[in-house]
Design a protein around this motif. Structure first.
Motif, PDB file in Angstrom:
ATOM      1  N   TYR A   1     -58.021  37.694 -25.879  1.00 36.27           N
ATOM      2  CA  TYR A   1     -58.200  38.870 -25.081  1.00 36.27           C
ATOM      3  C   TYR A   1     -57.136  38.926 -23.973  1.00 36.27           C
ATOM      4  N   GLY A   2     -56.466  40.035 -23.886  1.00 33.77           N
ATOM      5  CA  GLY A   2     -55.531  40.219 -22.778  1.00 33.77           C
ATOM      6  C   GLY A   2     -54.143  39.689 -23.095  1.00 33.77           C
ATOM      7  N   GLU A   3     -53.230  39.981 -22.192  1.00 38.12           N
ATOM      8  CA  GLU A   3     -51.843  39.582 -22.381  1.00 38.12           C
ATOM      9  C   GLU A   3     -51.499  38.480 -21.405  1.00 38.12           C
ATOM     10  N   GLY A   4     -50.261  38.087 -21.425  1.00 34.46           N
ATOM     11  CA  GLY A   4     -49.832  37.032 -20.508  1.00 34.46           C
ATOM     12  C   GLY A   4     -48.697  36.282 -21.150  1.00 34.46           C
ATOM     13  N   GLY A   5     -47.779  35.846 -20.349  1.00 35.12           N
ATOM     14  CA  GLY A   5     -46.623  35.141 -20.888  1.00 35.12           C
ATOM     15  C   GLY A   5     -45.819  36.071 -21.780  1.00 35.12           C
ATOM     16  N   ASP A   6     -45.106  35.455 -22.734  1.00 35.55           N
ATOM     17  CA  ASP A   6     -44.268  36.266 -23.613  1.00 35.55           C
ATOM     18  C   ASP A   6     -44.907  36.441 -24.986  1.00 35.55           C
ATOM     19  N   GLY A   7     -46.150  36.027 -25.114  1.00 34.22           N
ATOM     20  CA  GLY A   7     -46.792  36.019 -26.422  1.00 34.22           C
ATOM     21  C   GLY A   7     -46.838  37.389 -27.074  1.00 34.22           C
ATOM     22  N   ALA A   8     -46.648  37.371 -28.409  1.00 35.80           N
ATOM     23  CA  ALA A   8     -46.742  38.623 -29.160  1.00 35.80           C
ATOM     24  C   ALA A   8     -48.209  39.021 -29.291  1.00 35.80           C
ATOM     25  N   LEU A   9     -48.419  40.292 -29.607  1.00 40.62           N
ATOM     26  CA  LEU A   9     -49.790  40.811 -29.688  1.00 40.62           C
ATOM     27  C   LEU A   9     -50.182  41.062 -31.137  1.00 40.62           C
ATOM     28  N   TRP A  10     -51.450  40.897 -31.403  1.00 41.75           N
ATOM     29  CA  TRP A  10     -52.019  41.279 -32.700  1.00 41.75           C
ATOM     30  C   TRP A  10     -53.279  42.090 -32.394  1.00 41.75           C
ATOM     31  N   GLN A  11     -53.261  43.334 -32.783  1.00 40.28           N
ATOM     32  CA  GLN A  11     -54.351  44.260 -32.485  1.00 40.28           C
ATOM     33  C   GLN A  11     -54.731  44.211 -30.997  1.00 40.28           C
TER      34      GLN A  11
ATOM     35  N   GLY B   1     -56.657  26.094 -37.869  1.00 35.08           N
ATOM     36  CA  GLY B   1     -56.132  27.263 -38.551  1.00 35.08           C
ATOM     37  C   GLY B   1     -55.682  28.230 -37.473  1.00 35.08           C
ATOM     38  N   ALA B   2     -54.384  28.546 -37.444  1.00 37.73           N
ATOM     39  CA  ALA B   2     -53.867  29.346 -36.329  1.00 37.73           C
ATOM     40  C   ALA B   2     -53.190  30.613 -36.825  1.00 37.73           C
ATOM     41  N   LEU B   3     -53.580  31.717 -36.243  1.00 33.96           N
ATOM     42  CA  LEU B   3     -52.852  32.960 -36.511  1.00 33.96           C
ATOM     43  C   LEU B   3     -51.673  32.976 -35.526  1.00 33.96           C
ATOM     44  N   CYS B   4     -50.462  32.866 -36.077  1.00 31.13           N
ATOM     45  CA  CYS B   4     -49.291  32.646 -35.219  1.00 31.13           C
ATOM     46  C   CYS B   4     -48.352  33.852 -35.242  1.00 31.13           C
ATOM     47  N   ALA B   5     -47.713  34.082 -34.103  1.00 29.89           N
ATOM     48  CA  ALA B   5     -46.630  35.053 -34.066  1.00 29.89           C
ATOM     49  C   ALA B   5     -45.406  34.391 -34.704  1.00 29.89           C
ATOM     50  N   VAL B   6     -44.708  35.113 -35.559  1.00 31.07           N
ATOM     51  CA  VAL B   6     -43.533  34.527 -36.219  1.00 31.07           C
ATOM     52  C   VAL B   6     -42.276  35.088 -35.559  1.00 31.07           C
ATOM     53  N   GLU B   7     -41.433  34.184 -35.144  1.00 24.39           N
ATOM     54  CA  GLU B   7     -40.189  34.573 -34.457  1.00 24.39           C
ATOM     55  C   GLU B   7     -39.397  35.570 -35.295  1.00 24.39           C
ATOM     56  N   GLY B   8     -39.080  36.694 -34.702  1.00 31.17           N
ATOM     57  CA  GLY B   8     -38.224  37.675 -35.374  1.00 31.17           C
ATOM     58  C   GLY B   8     -38.915  38.474 -36.458  1.00 31.17           C
ATOM     59  N   GLU B   9     -40.195  38.284 -36.620  1.00 29.97           N
ATOM     60  CA  GLU B   9     -40.921  39.044 -37.645  1.00 29.97           C
ATOM     61  C   GLU B   9     -42.128  39.727 -37.024  1.00 29.97           C
ATOM     62  N   LYS B  10     -42.517  40.825 -37.614  1.00 27.51           N
ATOM     63  CA  LYS B  10     -43.612  41.597 -37.042  1.00 27.51           C
ATOM     64  C   LYS B  10     -44.983  41.055 -37.467  1.00 27.51           C
ATOM     65  N   GLU B  11     -45.019  40.576 -38.700  1.00 24.24           N
ATOM     66  CA  GLU B  11     -46.306  40.174 -39.264  1.00 24.24           C
ATOM     67  C   GLU B  11     -46.650  38.737 -38.901  1.00 24.24           C
ATOM     68  N   PRO B  12     -47.822  38.489 -38.358  1.00 24.49           N
ATOM     69  CA  PRO B  12     -48.176  37.101 -38.035  1.00 24.49           C
ATOM     70  C   PRO B  12     -48.437  36.290 -39.305  1.00 24.49           C
TER      71      PRO B  12
ATOM     72  N   TRP C   1     -51.584  32.343 -45.391  1.00 23.88           N
ATOM     73  CA  TRP C   1     -51.428  33.748 -45.749  1.00 23.88           C
ATOM     74  C   TRP C   1     -50.653  34.526 -44.689  1.00 23.88           C
ATOM     75  N   ARG C   2     -50.165  35.649 -45.113  1.00 26.79           N
ATOM     76  CA  ARG C   2     -49.561  36.637 -44.203  1.00 26.79           C
ATOM     77  C   ARG C   2     -50.388  37.913 -44.374  1.00 26.79           C
ATOM     78  N   GLY C   3     -50.321  38.762 -43.415  1.00 25.79           N
ATOM     79  CA  GLY C   3     -51.012  40.047 -43.559  1.00 25.79           C
ATOM     80  C   GLY C   3     -52.437  40.005 -43.018  1.00 25.79           C
ATOM     81  N   ASP C   4     -52.968  41.211 -42.797  1.00 25.61           N
ATOM     82  CA  ASP C   4     -54.250  41.319 -42.100  1.00 25.61           C
ATOM     83  C   ASP C   4     -55.469  41.130 -42.993  1.00 25.61           C
ATOM     84  N   ALA C   5     -55.317  41.399 -44.282  1.00 19.97           N
ATOM     85  CA  ALA C   5     -56.512  41.415 -45.132  1.00 19.97           C
ATOM     86  C   ALA C   5     -57.218  40.062 -45.146  1.00 19.97           C
ATOM     87  N   GLU C   6     -56.430  38.986 -45.302  1.00 19.83           N
ATOM     88  CA  GLU C   6     -57.068  37.664 -45.360  1.00 19.83           C
ATOM     89  C   GLU C   6     -57.635  37.272 -43.995  1.00 19.83           C
ATOM     90  N   THR C   7     -56.947  37.702 -42.941  1.00 18.02           N
ATOM     91  CA  THR C   7     -57.461  37.393 -41.601  1.00 18.02           C
ATOM     92  C   THR C   7     -58.805  38.089 -41.389  1.00 18.02           C
TER      93      THR C   7
END
Lengths: 451, 410
Positions: free
Chosen positions: B145-155, B190-201, B246-252
């Protein structure tokens, strides 16, 4: 983190105003009207307590609870500081060295302050003032001569008002039972009372130097049989069981104890037949007033922390508090807190002015004090829940304080007869409600008959 | 009276084997956990670990959905939601934290085993899941929940870990990362991670002993003492290329659905336990000096009735969600937005009702309900913690508004 930064600074945004109001507080609703309802000397005391909570309690409030897993030394340190600043003697008569601050509203405002900080750490001292009230109001010179000076000294001297018994959670608070639910017996032998029975859960049991024990001389006498008897410890025949391990409010200590032929002087009864029942009911009404204020303080603390969190947390590019959704939640909390505070201030003011509002021990006053206690403790459950919800998974995180306040508040809702009995007492202010009114349905249910 | 008689739910495709598993889990947990619950808090390693081992390893829950050729039980995915509901309810009845651990493990099993693509990762992970000696505790590092630092956002929520592709696989970084339900004891993340230079976690599997992963001290929380929390620092931690599950939202979304099923079942279990506590209280407590049993007092009976009403509804919600998941798996709709919205709705509804009931029961029991001795307070704290971990209720409502009304820009 939000709550940590609030601790380090001004104590967070606060909902009350006074002469020393800081600039940051100006954006908060002005509550100075309360100031006009208390005496000037009392205002000074309340200001001292506010500063004490900000300075001595807020920075260590989490550690205070943590220390209860060990030896309570940090809690006792804070209590000792309070003794030195005069808290212990504040509510005793001036002729014994006290400050004679007997107004219920003053006591309520003080507990409101502790509520937002660490509600339970003041119980050892607040409970003492509560336990000694019957002797003060009855003008019991023997009890005051023997013990008041101890409260007016520089060392912590703890008292306990012992009501609840193993046989029935709220039988003692139930006015319809007229003392029949009290099983602790007191019999007069010569010039001494002899006490037998047991108590569970009284605040300060196991750490007190003196107990004010609610007991019964003869259940057939009804209210005339109710007696409040002071028992200093150590004393032969008194045995303490064990401390309760509980969900919250951990800086306060509760346990069970037993009297087995404990003997005290006859003069240690607070007043006498009939009068003691009135003192008991008066103390209960008083307790429900201060419980309401305590709960309001807790809700205020949760609001302050949730607001600090919402100011710091950025969501979708804006601080959380700038989102209409969060603003609505914060407003819900603020509405509840303000109405709760207005409610206990009104009730306590009326209690303090019997010349205008009638006897302090009346069904109306019982109703009024219970109404505010039930409302405020329910309200604080709602507010602490909302604060946790607003904070998401941080809400349950002990690095913040909201979850602790959520745990601490619950016991206030449960004590002094709890929610259900409380509502019956509220009804008494509006019509002549009798729990054991003998109608046919009641008789059928009692007898389990077919009728 | 049996649970199914007291609080029935449509049997649907609940198998006899599920009911039998639930029954033996109940017996096992009463012996292993309920009887030792008070000491457990003081001696986590000594008492809880063996209980977890028995609950997860000996019963086969830990490898339940894993394919047989990889040493698993090969339980069919379209039947598994009922098994999860039945089993986790009984674990939750003993200790909410146990159910939460099991929920994480079973959610990950469900999604990994349901993937269409090759199972190189499954082969590598299989030995961990079929280990009979030690329970595999899994925690998720999900967007917060919320932002902070340089972290990318997902939904709209911040991804706690950043992953960078390397020649060998992935390099991970993250500071003060909060895994749920607990970071201190988890053996796998199990971590949903931001991927450097890519939009999809990317959802990456991180072993608990990977170099560069540092666990902080234990953090206290309102409840779930079985799930000891700690922050993690990931400093250039490296995992192989096939760590990407996995990549993409469906599996998440599918993972969330299974996880929420576990939470709803845990809430139902907590309420079944609370029902037992208040039933005993009502049968034995005499009130008002009148010689009447607590349960026979009209006022308290009314609150007890309310508690039973809500308990029955929460149980229905949990099994409803199981059925939705089972149907979805059968019809290939796993990971749909529809199912995610319903799982969110049902889990929040179940937790809110459970929290309300536990408050009410505590009010009935007064100080006894607040004392650790009577054990009710543990469920009260645990359920509140699970509710907090599900995320902010108001934001969940936004998600529901998006699904039901097409609300935008929230």
């Amino acid at each position: 983190m939000a709550a940590r930064s609030a601790d380090a600074g001004s104590g967070g945004a606060r909902g009350r105003g006074d002469a020393g109001m800081r600039a940051a507080d100006l954006e908060i609703l002005d509550n100075r009207y309360m100031w006009e309802l208390v005496a000037p000397g009392d205002r000074l005391f309340i200001s001292m307590i506010r500063d004490f909570v900000d300075r001595e309690v807020m920075p260590i409030r989490r550690q205070l609870e943590e220390s209860t897993r060990g030896d309570f030394s940090l809690v006792r340190e804070v209590q000792q500081k309070l003794v030195r600043m005069g808290f212990q003697k504040a509510f005793l008569p001036a002729e014994y060295g006290g400050w004679n601050l007997t107004a219920a509203l003053t006591y309520c405002l003080v507990l409101d302050e502790f509520g937002r900080g660490e509600p339970a750490c003041v119980a050892a001292l607040g409970g003492g003032a509560w336990a000694m009230r019957p002797a003060v109001f009855a003008g019991n010179r023997r009890v005051l001569d023997d013990f008041a000076h101890r409260f007016c000294g520089d060392e912590l001297y703890v008292a306990c008002f012992a009501m609840t018994e193993p046989s029935g959670g709220c039988n003692i608070e139930n006015v319809d039972l007229h003392g029949r639910g009290i099983h602790t017996r007191a019999r007069l032998e010569g010039d001494e009372w002899v006490l037998d029975g047991s108590k569970v859960w009284p605040t300060n049991s196991g750490i007190s130097d003196i107990y004010c024990v609610v007991c019964n001389t003869d259940p057939s006498l009804g209210d005339e049989g109710i007696a409040l008897i002071y028992v200093p410890v150590p004393i032969e025949g008194f045995s303490f069981g064990r401390f309760e391990d509980k969900a919250g409010f951990r800086a306060s200590r509760e346990g069970d104890f037993q009297f087995d032929g404990v003997r005290v002087p006859r003069e240690y009864r607070a007043a006498g037949p009939g009068e003691d029942a009135e003192l008991l009911h008066d103390n209960l009404i008083f307790a429900r007033l201060f419980s309401a204020a305590w709960a309001v303080g807790i809700a205020q603390g949760a609001f302050d922390d949730a607001l600090a969190f919402a100011r710091e947390k950025v969501v979708a590019g804006r601080p959380l508090c700038q989102h209409s959704l969060a603003a609505n939640l914060l407003a819900d909390m603020a509405i509840d807190i303000q109405v709760g505070r207005d409610s206990y201030v009104n009730a306590a003011y009326m209690y303090d002015h019997p010349e205008s509002y009638g006897s302090r021990v009346s069904p109306q006053m019982l109703s009024r004090s219970t109404l505010t206690k039930v409302f405020c403790s329910d309200m604080a459950v709602r507010v602490t829940n909302l604060a946790m919800e607003l904070m998401g998974d941080a809400g349950g995180d002990a690095s913040y304080h909201v979850e602790k306040l959520w745990r601490d508040n619950k016991i206030i809702q449960l004590w002094e007869g709890g929610v259900q009995l409380g509502k019956l007492d509220v009804a008494r202010g509006y019509y002549r409600y009798e729990q054991f009114h003998p109608n046919s349905l009641y008789e059928r249910m009692r007898g389990g008959g077919s009728g | 009276m049996k649970d199914q008689e007291l609080f029935p739910f449509p049997r649907g495709r609940v198998q006899e084997a599920d009911l039998s598993l639930a029954s033996s889990l109940r017996e096992m947990m009463e012996r292993e956990v309920a009887a030792k619950r008070l000491e457990m808090k003081e001696d986590y390693e000594g008492l809880l670990r063996p209980a977890l081992r028995r609950a997860l390893c000996e019963t086969g829950l830990q490898r339940m959905m894993w394919p047989q050729h990889l040493g698993g039980e090969g339980h069919e995915l379209h039947l598994a939601p009922y098994t999860v509901a039945a089993a986790l309810e009984q674990l939750g009845r003993a200790d909410t934290g146990l159910a939460v651990w099991a929920a994480c493990g079973m959610s990950l099993q469900a999604v990994l085993c349901g993937r269409a693509e090759g199972d190189g990762l499954c082969e590598r992970l299989a030995p961990l899941f079929r280990d009979e000696g030690d329970p595999l505790l899994i925690s998720f590092i999900l967007p917060v929940y919320g932002e902070g630092g340089d972290g990318a956002l997902w939904q709209g929520r911040r991804l706690q870990v950043t992953a960078e592709r390397t020649d060998k696989g992935w390099r991970l970084n993250g500071k003060a990362v909060r895994p749920l339900p607990g970071g201190l004891d988890a053996g796998l993340f199990g971590a949903l991670c931001a991927v450097e230079g890519e939009k999809e976690p990317a959802f990456l599997i991180i072993p608990g002993d990977v170099q560069g992963l540092k666990r902080g001290p234990r953090l206290r929380a309102t409840g779930l003492s079985a799930c000891r929390q700690a922050e993690l620092d990931l400093d250039e931690a490296e995992v192989p290329a096939d760590a990407c599950a996995w990549r993409g939202d469906a599996e998440t979304r599918r993972l969330f659905c299974w996880y929420r099923l576990g939470m709803a079942a845990a809430a139902s279990g907590a309420l079944l336990a609370a029902h037992g506590i208040i039933a005993e209280w009502g049968d034995n407590r005499v009130i008002k000096g009148q010689g009447r049993l607590f349960k026979n007092n009209p006022l308290t009976a009314s609150v007890m009735g309310e508690a039973a009403q809500e308990t029955a509804v929460v149980r229905l919600l949990a099994y409803d969600l199981a059925e939705m998941l089972a149907e979805a798996e059968m019809r290939g709709e796993a990971g749909s937005e529809r199912l995610e919205a319903y799982s969110l709705l049902l889990a929040h509804q179940a937790l809110a009702a459970a929290e309300r009931v536990l408050h009410r029961i505590m009010e009935l029991m007064a100080s006894a309900g607040y004392a650790k001795e009577w054990q009710l307070e543990r469920y009260w704290r645990d359920v509140k913690t699970v509710q907090c971990q599900l995320g902010c209720v108001e934001l969940a409502r936004h998600a529901l508004a998006r699904w039901f009304f097409g609300s935008e820009g929230l």
